[in-house]
Enzyme design. Structure first.
Site, mmCIF file in Angstrom:
data_model
loop_
_atom_site.group_PDB
_atom_site.id
_atom_site.type_symbol
_atom_site.label_atom_id
_atom_site.label_comp_id
_atom_site.label_asym_id
_atom_site.label_seq_id
_atom_site.Cartn_x
_atom_site.Cartn_y
_atom_site.Cartn_z
ATOM 1 C CG HIS A 1 2.182 -0.123 4.393
ATOM 2 N ND1 HIS A 1 1.894 -1.097 5.324
ATOM 3 C CD2 HIS A 1 1.059 0.628 4.273
ATOM 4 C CE1 HIS A 1 0.647 -0.945 5.755
ATOM 5 N NE2 HIS A 1 0.124 0.092 5.131
ATOM 6 C CG ASP B 1 -2.066 -0.905 1.174
ATOM 7 O OD1 ASP B 1 -2.113 -1.736 0.245
ATOM 8 O OD2 ASP B 1 -2.943 -0.819 2.063
#
Length: 280
Positions: free
Chosen positions: A245, A100
């Site tokens: 992430h 992400d």
């Protein structure tokens, strides 16, 4: 780039979205990646582009909001869910890796290189402002067979926005991805895992399915590389969706953890696939 500059193609995007749906069970994986590895990607030239506003990591918990049905104004081909998909059905120890907040030229190239080295495909839920700043990284993702998902433009807390603001955040990101790689995202993930009715309805109206996660690596807390590795290994399982992430903070621990846990999981018999979609 201003968000208002990304809206002219809205009608075309909505028309295209009405023609596309994803596998209704959300339990199908595409076949494992068998392509030959490409040469290592070169290190990004220069420093990372300056962002309009730094993205700060924040504590969050997945709390989907439920209790409503489809909106009549949405195309019949775009299902509106009341909860995000948390895991995918799998009987062969296949998982999904997701990243992400990127792309970030400091960290994303290293993650792409590791995935390429092990012939693994992943999903990247990108923020529009980051994608607009690094379009070459989006194209590299697609060239390597990865899927690009929508993670809004500025990574806001959607529960604090009016519906018009949620629309701008989601729609603008789909626009920039479509212009960059030729196809709009077919998956959406709400920032902080904070879902509401507007997020589900607007995402569905743009032809996207809502995907959350099963296992949080907690890399956003920067707990140390070893802890990130342990979190992923402990949460591994068939159909699991792993949250990582590649931006939004210092992600060197994420980069290093991937280099450790990915070959270990492959050696243990796990495989990594992508959700499969179909056109009807």
């Amino acid at each position: 780039m201003k968000k208002e500059e990304l809206l002219p193609g809205r009608r075309a995007l909505l028309r295209g979205a009405a023609l596309a749906t994803l596998a209704t069970t959300a339990g199908c994986f595409s076949r494992p990646w068998s392509a030959q590895p490409a040469p290592p990607a070169p290190a990004p030239a220069g420093g990372a582009p300056a962002l309009r506003r730094p993205q700060k990591p924040a504590a969050y918990r997945l709390r989907p909001i439920a209790g409503y049905g489809p909106a009549r104004s949405l195309p019949a081909a775009a299902p509106v869910r009341s909860k995000p998909i948390l895991r995918l059905a799998s009987r062969n120890r296949t998982m999904v890796l997701t990243f992400d907040d990127g792309p970030d030229p400091r960290f994303t190239p290293h993650i792409l290189r590791t995935l390429r080295q092990h012939h693994v495909r992943a999903m990247f839920f990108v923020c529009g402002e980051m994608a607009a700043a690094s379009p070459d990284l989006l194209r590299e993702m697609v060239d390597d067979g990865h899927l690009i998902g929508n993670h809004t433009w500025t990574h806001p807390q959607l529960l604090r926005l009016r519906r018009s603001g949620v629309l701008r955040e989601i729609e603008s990101t789909s626009e920039v991805v479509q212009r960059t790689v030729g196809e709009a995202p077919l998956w959406f993930r709400a920032p902080y895992g904070a879902w509401n009715r507007d997020a589900f309805e607007i995402g569905a109206g743009l032809g996207m399915e809502p995907l959350a996660w099963t296992t949080d690596s907690l890399d956003w807390t920067e707990p140390g590389t070893r802890k990130v590795v342990d979190n992923v290994l402990r949460g591994a399982g068939s159909g699991v969706v792993i949250l990582n992430h590649d931006a939004g903070g210092n992600r060197w621990q994420s980069v290093e953890a991937l280099r450790i846990y990915l070959p270990r999981l492959l050696a243990d018999g796990y495989r990594f696939g992508l959700p499969q979609r179909r056109i009807t």
